[in-house]
Design an enzyme around this catalytic site. Structure first.
Site, PDB file in Angstrom:
ATOM      1  N   HIS A 113      27.650  30.525  19.873  1.00 35.03           N
ATOM      2  CA  HIS A 113      26.865  29.774  18.884  1.00 35.03           C
ATOM      3  C   HIS A 113      27.795  29.230  17.783  1.00 35.03           C
ATOM      4  O   HIS A 113      27.774  28.043  17.463  1.00 35.03           O
ATOM      5  CB  HIS A 113      25.790  30.698  18.288  1.00 35.03           C
ATOM      6  CG  HIS A 113      24.975  30.082  17.191  1.00 35.03           C
ATOM      7  ND1 HIS A 113      23.663  29.700  17.361  1.00 35.03           N
ATOM      8  CD2 HIS A 113      25.291  29.782  15.901  1.00 35.03           C
ATOM      9  CE1 HIS A 113      23.209  29.189  16.223  1.00 35.03           C
ATOM     10  NE2 HIS A 113      24.178  29.235  15.313  1.00 35.03           N
ATOM     11  N   GLU A 114      28.626  30.121  17.250  1.00 32.67           N
ATOM     12  CA  GLU A 114      29.507  29.694  16.155  1.00 32.67           C
ATOM     13  C   GLU A 114      30.544  28.678  16.652  1.00 32.67           C
ATOM     14  O   GLU A 114      30.885  27.727  15.943  1.00 32.67           O
ATOM     15  CB  GLU A 114      30.217  30.900  15.535  1.00 32.67           C
ATOM     16  CG  GLU A 114      29.295  31.969  14.960  1.00 32.67           C
ATOM     17  CD  GLU A 114      28.485  31.493  13.763  1.00 32.67           C
ATOM     18  OE1 GLU A 114      28.880  30.493  13.131  1.00 32.67           O
ATOM     19  OE2 GLU A 114      27.451  32.111  13.464  1.00 32.67           O
ATOM     20  N   HIS A 118      29.262  25.279  16.583  1.00 37.73           N
ATOM     21  CA  HIS A 118      29.301  24.634  15.258  1.00 37.73           C
ATOM     22  C   HIS A 118      30.650  23.930  15.041  1.00 37.73           C
ATOM     23  O   HIS A 118      30.712  22.835  14.486  1.00 37.73           O
ATOM     24  CB  HIS A 118      29.075  25.653  14.146  1.00 37.73           C
ATOM     25  CG  HIS A 118      27.644  26.079  14.002  1.00 37.73           C
ATOM     26  ND1 HIS A 118      26.585  25.207  14.113  1.00 37.73           N
ATOM     27  CD2 HIS A 118      27.087  27.295  13.744  1.00 37.73           C
ATOM     28  CE1 HIS A 118      25.447  25.852  13.934  1.00 37.73           C
ATOM     29  NE2 HIS A 118      25.722  27.129  13.720  1.00 37.73           N
TER      30      HIS A 118
HETATM   31 ZN    ZN Z   1      24.284  28.408  13.423  1.00 36.13          ZN
END
Ligand code: ZN
Length: 764
Positions: free
Chosen positions: A513-514, A517
């Protein structure tokens, strides 16, 4: 720092969020979004005094920011660690049940602000006492005339005197409605802070009344009960001290609670929250001049903080470590006043001497060192904290590993197998990301060519070190700091930790998830995070991070599918999501909206993403709200219903159980779940691959134990007979076979240690 809100709002509110330590309210109701929090009318810089938001804040301060915050802005550690161990969107799903089994959402829904705004005096007080904290909690979001009618000074004064009168007979629990009165007062200070022009000023009349209320409550004998029943009210009353800016008047309460705490309190989560909340009173007291001068004339509060830390070193090894480390940090915070340095310095250095930078006493050492480094740097030698940042980096993150020219890991403790597995997971995500994002290279002016991944050994280590080292609030599941991508030499990093609760499997929590980003910031979103947030793009930013994370790992996102079945939001509504909305909407509904748009309307997304890549935020916004508008809302409803029933209409997130009745047989884009084998044995599988297949991807995931993955193009795969393998601790392994032979291909899971509940997934 904290640029997690639209730019126009970032100033005041982000400071306010940083100034509000989350508190422990394990059973507290979920509340409606504090929509007024999006409309702060105070100038930036004055928001340090903003009253604390509602119980168990439903909105998410976010886990992305541009860069580090100052030590002065980082709050005490929360007593509630659950946000560190939950999947995004988990901790406040509106349908959750309250402790009493009643649906919180229902309780809140049955709540009508008009019942409060239409009443005054004793009638208002009676209604509040007969109400519920769930209902009162919703009043934090009042704006406009409702805010004025509920919280104008005369109303608040009535309620404050009611607190005084009822506190005289406080029974040590909520049976007489005192929790509701206290929460109502907190809500009033909060709403008035953000809407002073609408609500009107608070003056001496209210000050006299609130003092009488708090005096009476803290004087009542039952406010000293050590029970969760009392803790419910006590913890909120301590926060109310700060909301009313009465930090100076109730220093005696802070001292009393620090002195009264003993290990019998550990059985009561609300008592722990109550004593931990005194650190909110001290943390924020520095913004209240009367508090500072009170401590200058009687510095016994400083002794109380020191004594608490010195007397409770043993807590540092357990679940209540935050109580001791917060005491040290709050002691050190007084170093900001030159008048008090002579008092604080010897106490701080004594505690530093008794603790160390690593090991079980580290949370206290770091908390004090951080303050000494920040407020008394010129005297760093006296504390032994000179060169603090470099020392922390050197001693806490000794493992350095380069995954690829663009990815580097700095870790506290990782084996080479764990490093390799994490690197592989990140490196292979690149191709997956680009396939979905369909980008043609980095956006203009982006210098974020490399990413630094910081991996602490546990969520506890993250809380101990990440605040001091990277200037971040740690009441979250990890943090991405993008920095200024237009600056040459800028170093983006994400700060994460091993999910120790999943051991023996090794996982860096929220890794994919990170990392999304980072990739999204480099290849989709022009400019820095603050620029990205000038219009509501959160539906995309968080929804896409969830989309890539789940689909790349081939994990079904069942929580989102459950939400789909509820049909809560129109698609057109979700385009306006921001971080003030609850996390279910931000993450789960963001995922659903992104998935629907990417898979059902790719041409529209090409247009939107082209605008995002060019930094044309208004054009993207106009496209979403006007060109798309409500056009797809009815198709979206149909799609949601199908999705909830297990058919989202294609896309690679829809991996179903392989169909063949022989459990050894895999198939095209399917999974076999709940696999197991005992130490030294195998779970054998095979599948038929059609001629011309370019790539076969095999993933094993989930379950417990330690399974390694073996592949053979001819005959059963074993440790002695395989052409490719993926080994290492845990069950998370992936193999990518280029140009697999047509016909039978063999896959085995070898039990290095017994494993169970594992899933093998194929993709070609
Ligand atoms: Zn996030």
């Amino acid at each position: 720092m904290g640029a997690v809100l639209p730019l126009a709002l970032a100033g005041a509110m982000s400071l306010a969020l940083l100034a509000q330590p989350a508190q422990a309210q394990p059973n507290s109701p979920s509340a409606a979004t504090a929509s007024n929090a999006s409309q702060p009318s105070r100038p930036a810089g004055s928001a340090d005094l903003a009253p604390q938001a509602q119980q168990s804040p439903a909105s998410d301060p976010g886990h992305q920011a541009e860069g580090r915050s100052k030590a002065s802005q980082l709050p005490p550690l929360s007593a509630d660690k659950s946000p560190l161990k939950e999947a995004y969107g988990e901790h406040d799903a509106p349908s959750e049940q309250g402790a009493d089994g009643k649906s919180r959402a229902k309780a809140a829904a049955a709540c009508d602000p008009a019942d409060f705004t239409g009443r005054t005096g004793s009638e208002l007080v009676r209604f509040i006492r007969a109400s519920t904290t769930d209902c009162v909690n919703t009043l934090f979001s009042l704006t406009g005339s409702s805010a004025q009618l509920a919280f104008r000074e005369a109303q608040m004064t009535s309620v404050a005197y009611a607190l005084r009168d009822n506190a005289a007979y406080y029974p040590g629990d909520g049976s007489t409605g005192i929790p509701q009165l206290v929460l109502y007062l907190r809500a009033g200070y909060y709403v008035q802070w953000y809407n002073p022009d609408v609500v009107g000023p608070y003056g001496p009349t209210l000050r006299t009344a609130i003092r009488s209320g708090l005096d009476a409550f803290f004087a009542s004998p039952r406010s000293r009960d050590v029970t969760d029943d009392n803790g419910e009210t006590l913890s909120e009353a301590v926060i109310l001290i700060d909301s009313a800016q009465e930090n100076a008047r109730y220093i005696s309460v802070v001292k009393r609670m620090l002195a009264d705490y003993d290990s019998t309190w550990n059985a009561f989560s609300r008592m722990l929250a109550a004593v931990n909340n005194v650190y909110t009173v001290t943390f924020r007291g520095h913004q209240v001049p009367a508090f500072v001068s009170a401590v200058e004339s009687d510095p016994s509060l400083i002794d109380a903080l020191h004594r608490f830390a010195a007397d409770h070193l043993s807590l540092l090894e357990g679940d209540q470590a935050y109580l001791t480390s917060n005491a040290g940090r709050e002691l050190g915070r007084f170093l900001q006043h030159t008048s008090l340095r002579g008092k604080v310095r010897p106490l701080a250095t004594a505690l530093l001497r008794d603790t160390s930078l690593t090991g079980p006493t580290a949370p206290l050492w770091v908390g004090i060192a951080e303050m000494a480094d920040y407020y008394d740097k010129a005297n760093c030698a006296a504390y032994g904290v000179c060169d603090l940042q470099e020392r922390l980096k050197r001693e806490v993150l000794p493992v350095r590993h380069t995954c690829s020219p663009s990815i580097r890991i700095l870790a506290q403790q990782m084996t080479s197998a764990e490093l390799n597995a994490s690197c592989t997971s990140l490196i292979q995500q690149d191709a997956y990301f680009h396939r979905i994002a369909k980008d043609s290279g980095p956006v203009a002016d982006d210098n974020n060519t490399t990413i630094e991944v910081i991996a602490y050994d546990s969520s506890t280590d993250y809380q101990t070190y990440a605040g001091a080292m990277y200037g971040i609030d740690t009441n979250n599941g990890g943090m991405y700091l993008e920095g200024d991508p237009s600056a040459v030499g800028n170093q983006p990093r994400f700060i994460a930790y091993e999910a120790e609760w999943l051991r023996p499997d090794f996982h860096i929590w929220n890794l994919n998830h990170e990392y999304t980003h980072y990739l999204d910031g480099r290849f989709t979103m022009y400019g820095d995070f603050a620029a990205n947030m000038t219009t509501p793009t959160i539906w995309w930013v968080e929804g896409f991070a969830e989309y890539i994370s789940y689909h790349y790992r081939q994990e079904p996102y069942t929580a989102a599918m459950t939400e789909a079945g509820k049909g809560t939001y129109a698609l057109s509504t979700l385009f306006s999501t921001d971080y003030s909305h609850d996390t279910t909407r931000v993450y789960r509904w963001g995922y659903l909206a992104v998935r629907y748009m990417l898979e059902k309307h790719p041409a529209d997304m090409d247009k939107v993403l082209a605008h995002y890549r060019a930094g044309q935020w208004s054009a993207a916004r106009t496209y979403l709200t006007t060109t798309v508008g409500t056009r797809y809302d009815s198709d979206w409803r149909t799609w949601l219903a199908g999705c909830a029933a297990g058919d989202c209409g294609g896309g690679d997130g829809a991996v179903t159980e392989c169909a063949d009745s022989d459990p050894r047989v895999l198939g095209e884009n399917c999974r076999r779940s709940n696999l197991s084998a005992t130490t030294g044995n195998y779970s054998y599988h095979y599948l038929y691959v059609p001629a011309g297949t370019k790539q076969l991807k095999i993933t094993v995931s989930g379950g417990t134990g330690d399974a390694d993955l073996y592949y053979s193009g001819s005959g059963w795969a074993t440790t002695g007979s395989s052409t490719q393998r993926a080994t290492g601790a845990g069950n998370s392994h992936t193999l990518t076979i280029s140009n697999p032979r047509s016909g039978a291909n063999y896959i085995s899971l070898h039990a290095v240690a017994s494993f169970g509940g594992a899933t093998v997934t194929t993709a070609y």
